[in-house]
Design a protein around this motif. Structure first.
Motif, mmCIF file in Angstrom:
data_model
loop_
_atom_site.group_PDB
_atom_site.id
_atom_site.type_symbol
_atom_site.label_atom_id
_atom_site.label_comp_id
_atom_site.label_asym_id
_atom_site.label_seq_id
_atom_site.Cartn_x
_atom_site.Cartn_y
_atom_site.Cartn_z
ATOM 1 N N ARG A 34 8.678 10.079 2.826
ATOM 2 C CA ARG A 34 8.538 9.073 2.853
ATOM 3 C C ARG A 34 10.008 8.566 4.135
ATOM 4 N NH1 ARG A 34 11.289 9.250 -1.679
ATOM 5 N NH2 ARG A 34 12.946 8.585 -2.143
ATOM 6 N N PHE A 35 9.213 7.703 4.799
ATOM 7 C CA PHE A 35 10.542 6.934 5.909
ATOM 8 C C PHE A 35 11.226 6.588 5.011
ATOM 9 C CE2 PHE A 35 7.966 9.052 8.965
ATOM 10 C CZ PHE A 35 8.339 9.562 10.105
ATOM 11 N N SER A 36 12.430 6.043 5.535
ATOM 12 C CA SER A 36 13.423 4.787 4.137
ATOM 13 C C SER A 36 12.785 3.626 5.460
ATOM 14 C CB SER A 36 15.291 5.644 4.797
ATOM 15 O OG SER A 36 15.025 6.201 6.522
ATOM 16 N N ALA A 37 12.861 3.921 6.354
ATOM 17 C CA ALA A 37 12.286 2.520 6.838
ATOM 18 C C ALA A 37 11.086 1.920 8.202
ATOM 19 C CB ALA A 37 13.383 2.267 7.344
ATOM 20 N N ALA A 38 10.262 1.183 7.858
ATOM 21 C CA ALA A 38 9.209 0.869 7.602
ATOM 22 C C ALA A 38 8.787 0.690 9.395
ATOM 23 C CB ALA A 38 8.453 0.065 7.287
ATOM 24 N N GLU A 39 9.845 0.270 10.150
ATOM 25 C CA GLU A 39 10.632 -0.588 11.289
ATOM 26 C C GLU A 39 11.608 -0.708 11.758
ATOM 27 O OE1 GLU A 39 7.270 -4.195 12.429
ATOM 28 O OE2 GLU A 39 9.047 -4.897 11.557
ATOM 29 N N GLU A 45 18.154 5.302 13.843
ATOM 30 C CA GLU A 45 18.069 6.598 12.971
ATOM 31 C C GLU A 45 18.152 6.037 11.931
ATOM 32 O OE1 GLU A 45 21.262 9.925 13.701
ATOM 33 O OE2 GLU A 45 22.085 9.249 11.591
ATOM 34 N N ILE A 46 16.946 6.885 11.355
ATOM 35 C CA ILE A 46 16.358 7.075 9.964
ATOM 36 C C ILE A 46 15.720 7.403 9.139
ATOM 37 C CG2 ILE A 46 14.697 4.438 10.175
ATOM 38 C CD1 ILE A 46 12.076 6.446 10.948
ATOM 39 N N THR A 47 15.745 8.303 7.743
ATOM 40 C CA THR A 47 15.801 8.764 7.083
ATOM 41 C C THR A 47 13.990 9.894 6.938
ATOM 42 O OG1 THR A 47 18.016 8.250 6.500
ATOM 43 C CG2 THR A 47 16.538 9.731 4.999
ATOM 44 N N LEU A 48 14.318 10.837 6.584
ATOM 45 C CA LEU A 48 13.023 11.204 6.331
ATOM 46 C C LEU A 48 12.781 11.741 4.752
ATOM 47 C CD1 LEU A 48 9.438 11.942 6.431
ATOM 48 C CD2 LEU A 48 10.022 13.754 7.522
ATOM 49 N N ILE A 49 12.305 11.063 4.121
ATOM 50 C CA ILE A 49 12.886 12.171 2.442
ATOM 51 C C ILE A 49 11.521 13.141 2.528
ATOM 52 C CG2 ILE A 49 12.941 11.207 0.485
ATOM 53 C CD1 ILE A 49 13.977 8.923 1.344
ATOM 54 N N SER A 104 16.258 15.421 2.480
ATOM 55 C CA SER A 104 16.521 13.835 3.910
ATOM 56 C C SER A 104 17.053 14.555 5.120
ATOM 57 C CB SER A 104 17.519 13.177 3.367
ATOM 58 O OG SER A 104 17.558 12.846 2.038
ATOM 59 N N TRP A 105 15.756 14.062 6.157
ATOM 60 C CA TRP A 105 16.411 14.518 7.167
ATOM 61 C C TRP A 105 16.201 13.165 8.249
ATOM 62 C CZ3 TRP A 105 15.525 19.431 9.341
ATOM 63 C CH2 TRP A 105 14.988 20.020 8.154
ATOM 64 N N LYS A 106 17.751 13.588 8.814
ATOM 65 C CA LYS A 106 18.196 12.566 9.909
ATOM 66 C C LYS A 106 17.472 12.186 11.292
ATOM 67 C CE LYS A 106 21.988 10.427 7.556
ATOM 68 N NZ LYS A 106 21.733 9.236 7.404
ATOM 69 N N VAL A 107 16.502 11.413 10.829
ATOM 70 C CA VAL A 107 15.298 11.214 12.259
ATOM 71 C C VAL A 107 15.813 9.975 13.526
ATOM 72 C CG1 VAL A 107 13.215 10.663 12.895
ATOM 73 C CG2 VAL A 107 13.525 11.683 11.188
ATOM 74 N N LYS A 108 15.964 10.695 14.619
ATOM 75 C CA LYS A 108 16.507 9.469 15.765
ATOM 76 C C LYS A 108 15.396 9.181 16.701
ATOM 77 C CE LYS A 108 20.229 7.957 19.606
ATOM 78 N NZ LYS A 108 20.626 8.693 20.239
ATOM 79 N N CYS A 109 14.797 8.026 16.454
ATOM 80 C CA CYS A 109 13.294 7.148 17.599
ATOM 81 C C CYS A 109 14.160 7.227 18.512
ATOM 82 C CB CYS A 109 13.267 6.086 16.320
ATOM 83 S SG CYS A 109 12.967 6.148 14.139
ATOM 84 N N LEU A 110 13.506 7.808 19.907
ATOM 85 C CA LEU A 110 13.457 7.696 20.625
ATOM 86 C C LEU A 110 12.879 7.108 21.596
ATOM 87 C CD1 LEU A 110 14.218 11.556 21.416
ATOM 88 C CD2 LEU A 110 15.843 9.855 20.569
ATOM 89 N N LYS A 111 12.107 6.537 21.305
ATOM 90 C CA LYS A 111 11.086 5.993 22.142
ATOM 91 C C LYS A 111 9.803 4.983 21.247
ATOM 92 C CE LYS A 111 7.899 7.191 26.180
ATOM 93 N NZ LYS A 111 7.296 7.644 27.141
ATOM 94 N N ARG A 112 9.823 3.845 22.089
ATOM 95 C CA ARG A 112 8.811 2.209 20.784
ATOM 96 C C ARG A 112 7.730 3.538 21.129
ATOM 97 N NH1 ARG A 112 3.600 0.674 23.979
ATOM 98 N NH2 ARG A 112 4.115 1.525 25.354
ATOM 99 N N GLY A 113 6.361 3.064 19.351
ATOM 100 C CA GLY A 113 5.198 3.029 18.804
ATOM 101 C C GLY A 113 5.143 3.214 18.060
ATOM 102 N N VAL A 114 3.893 3.730 17.498
ATOM 103 C CA VAL A 114 3.401 3.575 16.069
ATOM 104 C C VAL A 114 3.096 5.100 15.957
ATOM 105 C CG1 VAL A 114 2.514 3.172 13.448
ATOM 106 C CG2 VAL A 114 2.669 1.243 16.402
#
Length: 375
Positions: A34-39, A45-49, A104-114
């Motif tokens: 699961r991702f730590s945030a939906a939006e 930067e968010i977290t993948l758990i 937990s993985w640190k994930v950086k969201c590089l580009k807009r999208g779903v």
């Protein structure tokens, strides 16, 4: 004879151990992501758990989870493999009996999208590494990355200047409640804006500068075509991504100015096949809905932009109109002039370094571009 018996016993044990792992390695094994945030916004930067539980007596000496996602989700610290559009992220576990591991993985969201994590593969082996078994798993993790709004106070370049394009260090959206004096009349403006006292005093036709009412509304129109000859699929992706951020900037700016805004685009972000058209509202929730629409915006146009202006945009009225486009031509100019004759204040945001051969002086045109990135 005894040696042969020992060898046969060892082979039987190895075969039994291999059989047990092949049959029960994934029994009572649970895997969740699961991702730590939906939006979030671009650049956040968010977290993948990851959570894996081995709810049986049999230990798992080596378990690999391989996730497949978009290359625009950058997993920090992972030895991921990136192809043209996809990122493969491996994750390794050692699970004892009745053991649970959370990673937990640190994930950086590089580009807009779903972005979705819908499927993954679990791979395990036995104690001796003599066999390998795999199991596909469904994950159903999703994050919406909203476009980062462009800076509305810096970066726009007015094309009408004696010294060439100059950076505009001010908001492109005026305060709807502010009257900043008078200025000379510009052809195409409504007569209702004329300041008759100043006209009589100066001997020239003068109008109120920035005279707006509380009924001011804004329509932001995004052209998803990057070239006039383009059909459907976008060729200059960077320009359209920049245009999406510019639209997000105008939308975000209305929260401070209090102007109701409508978003229109010649693309179909939803399965209904209809072009993107929102209602004209003001407020944080409406702006978030518009940004979500931009996050889903496909890089594929639904209609040639000049035709789209006539067919769709002409149905809606507003006091201010912003056209965000990667190309300009006479058809677009003519539409802007017609809107001005109706009393609409029109601004065009041109998403390119080089201007067309001729730029009309009776239209308000700005340039905006960003450094190209790897798309």
């Amino acid at each position: 004879m005894e040696f042969l018996a020992i060898v046969l016993i060892l082979l039987a044990v190895i075969a039994a151990e291999k059989y047990v792992y092949q049959k029960y390695a994934f029994s009572r094994l649970e895997y969740h992501c699961r991702f730590s945030a939906a939006e979030v916004f671009e650049g956040d930067e968010i977290t993948l758990i990851e959570e894996v539980s081995n709810n049986k007596l049999l230990p798992l000496p080596w378990l690999k989870a391989e996730l497949t996602t978009s290359k625009w989700l950058d997993f920090a610290g992972s030895q991921s493999l990136v192809t043209e559009k996809t990122r493969f992220v491996p994750s390794f576990f050692l699970l004892k009996s009745h053991h649970r591991v959370v990673r937990s993985w640190k994930v950086k969201c590089l580009k807009r999208g779903v972005y979705h994590l819908e499927k993954g593969v679990l791979i395990s082996t036995d104690l001796l590494g003599t066999c390998s078994v795999s199991l596909p798993v469904e994950i159903h993790a999703e994050v919406t990355v909203l476009p980062k709004p462009a800076d509305m106070e810096l970066g726009f370049r007015s094309v009408h200047s004696d010294s060439g394009p100059v950076i505009v260090r001010r908001h492109l959206l005026p305060d709807p409640f502010l009257i900043a004096g008078v200025r000379e009349y510009v052809e195409g403006e409504p007569i209702s804006h004329v300041h008759w006292l100043a006209t009589a005093r100066t001997g020239r036709l003068m109008v109120h500068n920035n005279e707006y009412s509380a009924n001011q509304t804004l329509t932001v129109v995004l052209n998803v075509q990057s070239r006039s000859t383009e059909k459907y699929e976008v060729l200059d992706i960077d320009k359209i991504e920049t245009g999406i951020r510019v639209c997000a900037g105008f939308l975000d700016d209305t929260l401070r100015s209090g102007i109701p805004v409508r978003l229109i685009a010649n693309a179909c972000p939803d399965e209904n096949g209809e072009p993107a058209v929102t209602g004209c509202f003001w407020g944080k929730e409406h702006i978030l809905d518009c940004l979500r629409l931009l996050a889903r915006m496909p890089l594929e146009s639904s209609e040639h932009f000049p035709l789209f202006l006539r067919d769709v945009c002409s149905r809606f009225s507003s006091s201010d109109l912003v056209l965000v486009t990667a190309y300009l031509n006479e058809d677009i100019y003519d539409f802007a002039r017609e809107q001005q004759l109706l009393g609409v204040r029109v601004k065009m945001i041109y998403l390119a370094h080089l201007l067309p051969d001729t730029v009309p002086s009776d239209l308000e045109i700005y340039q905006y571009w960003e450094e190209e990135t790897d798309s």
